[in-house]
Design an enzyme around this catalytic site. Sequence first.
Site, PDB file in Angstrom:
ATOM      1  N   ASP A   1      -2.369 -18.699   0.602  1.00 43.91           N
ATOM      2  CA  ASP A   1      -3.341 -19.435  -0.226  1.00 43.91           C
ATOM      3  C   ASP A   1      -4.014 -20.526   0.598  1.00 43.91           C
ATOM      4  OD1 ASP A   1      -0.839 -20.643  -0.146  1.00 43.91           O
ATOM      5  OD2 ASP A   1      -0.778 -21.169  -2.272  1.00 43.91           O
TER       6      ASP A   1
ATOM      7  N   TYR B   1       0.814  -1.216   0.000  1.00 45.57           N
ATOM      8  CA  TYR B   1       0.000   0.000   0.000  1.00 45.57           C
ATOM      9  C   TYR B   1       0.849   1.268   0.000  1.00 45.57           C
ATOM     10  CZ  TYR B   1      -4.564  -2.180   0.818  1.00 45.57           C
ATOM     11  OH  TYR B   1      -5.736  -2.881   0.696  1.00 45.57           O
TER      12      TYR B   1
ATOM     13  N   ASP C   1     -12.244  -9.568   4.017  1.00 41.49           N
ATOM     14  CA  ASP C   1     -13.527  -9.615   3.301  1.00 41.49           C
ATOM     15  C   ASP C   1     -14.051 -11.049   3.271  1.00 41.49           C
ATOM     16  OD1 ASP C   1     -13.368  -6.883   2.778  1.00 41.49           O
ATOM     17  OD2 ASP C   1     -14.080  -7.097   0.713  1.00 41.49           O
TER      18      ASP C   1
ATOM     19  N   LYS D   1       3.588 -15.504   2.580  1.00 42.26           N
ATOM     20  CA  LYS D   1       3.831 -16.225   1.330  1.00 42.26           C
ATOM     21  C   LYS D   1       5.334 -16.470   1.265  1.00 42.26           C
ATOM     22  CE  LYS D   1       2.439 -17.927  -2.648  1.00 42.26           C
ATOM     23  NZ  LYS D   1       1.650 -19.186  -2.712  1.00 42.26           N
TER      24      LYS D   1
END
Length: 361
Positions: free
Chosen positions: A226, A144, A254, A194
């Site tokens: 994942d 970000y 979300d 990750k």
Amino acid sequence: MTKKSFRIAVLPGDGIGPEVTEAALQVLEEVSSRFDLEVETRSHPIGWAGVQEAEHPLPAVTRRAVEEVDAVFLGAVGDPRGDDLPPELRPEAGLLELRKTLDCFANLRPARAIPALEEASPLRPERVRGMDFVIVRELSSGLYYGEPRLLDRSGEESFAVNTMRYTEGEIRRVARVGFDTARRRSGRVVSVDKANVLETSRLWREVVSEIAEEYPDVELDHMLVDRAAMELVLQPTEFDVILTENLFGDVLSDEAAALTGSIGLLASASLGQRAGIFEPVHGSAPDLAGRGIANPLAAILSMALLLEHGAKHPEAAAAIEGAVENVLAAGVRSPELARAGERASGTREIADEVTRALEIP
Ligand code: IPM
Ligand code: MN
């Protein structure tokens, strides 16, 4: 001696932001009179509202105001009319700048299965029953904010760059929030990264493991993002605290919201050394704006988080949470939660129901 009042900067923002903010303020008024809290609120523009009023998504008045208060309550930010603005003037840029200004680096997003809403979850009731975890999302760094960032259209083939950058210190401070949060709960942290592909994740894993040594009473597991996305759907009840970096946390939260039955239920607290920011996880939902049908519960629950973490008044926070549960148990449903044949209540009506539930001691 007069009691010093708790000052809140209210940033209603865009889309359904103002409507759900109004609902949360109504509940705040009720709860502050019940618990004898002295609260002072003042509204300021942010996002598209800021662009319209002052040609900036975080106008100077707003920036000054948030630096002087004890907590910030935010509705939502984002409007399609801002899509074509230069990146630094887009409504979302105002929110990112706000988080940076207050150095809110730890974002807490609690996700809990509410018994009355079991049927609303996309998962089978037995899978979601008892789900109760918190996502601790790093909020001040990573993709970000990393430099360089650019979108170059000058050559034959356009290209774009974003940078995922983390320092040890940034990982360390959010990791501590994760472990502290776990200590107050069931004492289990799953750190999501990750590390099989990204250097930032390898550093993340290393630093989180180091911090874990300060918390021998907390259990730590590492999980690739994942796999975490999959486990959230398969066994959401297995999680207690999910600790992760900015973008992974955005995506997973979300998903977590959807599991509870509606994104209109998830609240969040963004904490740092200064005033915290309290906001619903749902966005501005421009298609719902102005119709009085937005679910205000995420905003109302964010107000509860403000009282808990900002005003340090856990009883007032618990009263709001209890009132929300009672209202849902009594069958009050916002439109997105109402099933065929069930009556749906609008934003104001739900706020009134929660307010009324609070009056009953
Ligand atoms: C959130 C939102 C924001 C984010 C957007 C509006 C910039 O999606 O709070 O999750 O990505 O952090
Ligand atoms: Mn998001």
